[in-house]
Design a protein around this motif. Sequence first.
Motif: not given
Length: 281
Positions: A224-229, A136-141, A147-154, A231-236
Motif C-alpha cells: 500500500y505504501s508503495c502504491l501511495e508514495f 518480480a517486477e515490483f522488486y526490479r523497480r 525509485i531510490q531517489a524517491r525513497l531517499e528521505n523515507s 510507485l504510484p505509476e503501478l496504479r494505472d
Amino acid sequence: MSTFSVDSRLCIACGACARECSRRILKMDQLPVIIDESPCMLCQHCLAICPTGAISLGGHKAQDCLPLKGHFPDAESMETLIRGRRSIRRFIQKDVDSSELDRLLTIAAHAPTASNRRGLHLTILDTMESMNSFRAEFYRRLELPEIQARLENSPRKELFSSAAKLWRENGEDRVFHKAPHCIIVSNQRDAGYNLPVDPVIFLTTFELMAQTCGIGTLWCGILYSCLEFFLPELRDELGIPETHSPQYTMLFGYADVHYPRSVQHDAYPARFLHRPHWLQK
C-alpha cells in the motif's frame, strides 16, 4: 425507473418496512409505497425485514435471499474464529480455486459501507503466474535509481532496499512472503472521510470468511505504501481507475501452517460513562 415493488398477494400491511426505512421515504397507504425513490440508498432493510417476503428492491427478490432463522453462528464459534485468526506468512504454492474465490468475494461484498455507497473497486492477482510476474517486477523497480531517489528521505528506505537486494540475490520474498495472490481495494476519491474506512471493513470481512475456508491472509501495508508514495505509476498499470484511490492491500492463499491454539490479548483500556458528567448537575 422504479426499483421498489410490493406483491399485494403477500403483503400483510404490518408496517415493519416503513418503520425500518432509515431515510423515512417508505410510507404506508394500505400497502407500502415510496413516492420519491431518489433518496433511497438501496440498503434493502425493507426487503430483509418483511415477514412474508412481499418486497422487491433494486431487482432483488426475497426468495433469492438467504434465510436467517437459526443460521447465525453461536457466540462460541464466533469467538473461536476471531481469537484464532492469525496473520499467515507461509503459503501453499497453489492457486486458490476460482469458484471458491468468487464465493469469498460475493460474501465480502456484503460488508457495510458508509451510506451504502458501495463504491469499492477490487484489483486481484488471482493466479500464481500473475502474482509471480508482479512480484518480480515490483522488486526490479525498487532498485531503479529514480525509485531510490524517491525513497531517499523515507524511514522505510533501508527496508525497501534490503528487500529488493534479498530478492535479487537469493529469491527471499520479504514483502509478499511468496503469497500466491493479492487483493488491492480502492475507494472512490470523493468518498470523503470514509475513503480508507470502507476498504478496511471489506478486507476484514474477506479475511474472517477466508479463515473458514483454510485460506490464510496477511495485511500488506508495504505494498500500500508503495502504491501511495513510491510507485504510484503501478496504479494505472494495474488498471485501478483514476476515479479511485487504493487504500489497502491483502495477501492471501491456502495456508501452509496450522496453529493449534489462539493467543491471549488483554482488553483495551476503556472508560465506561455510566453517568456522564453533564447529567451530574
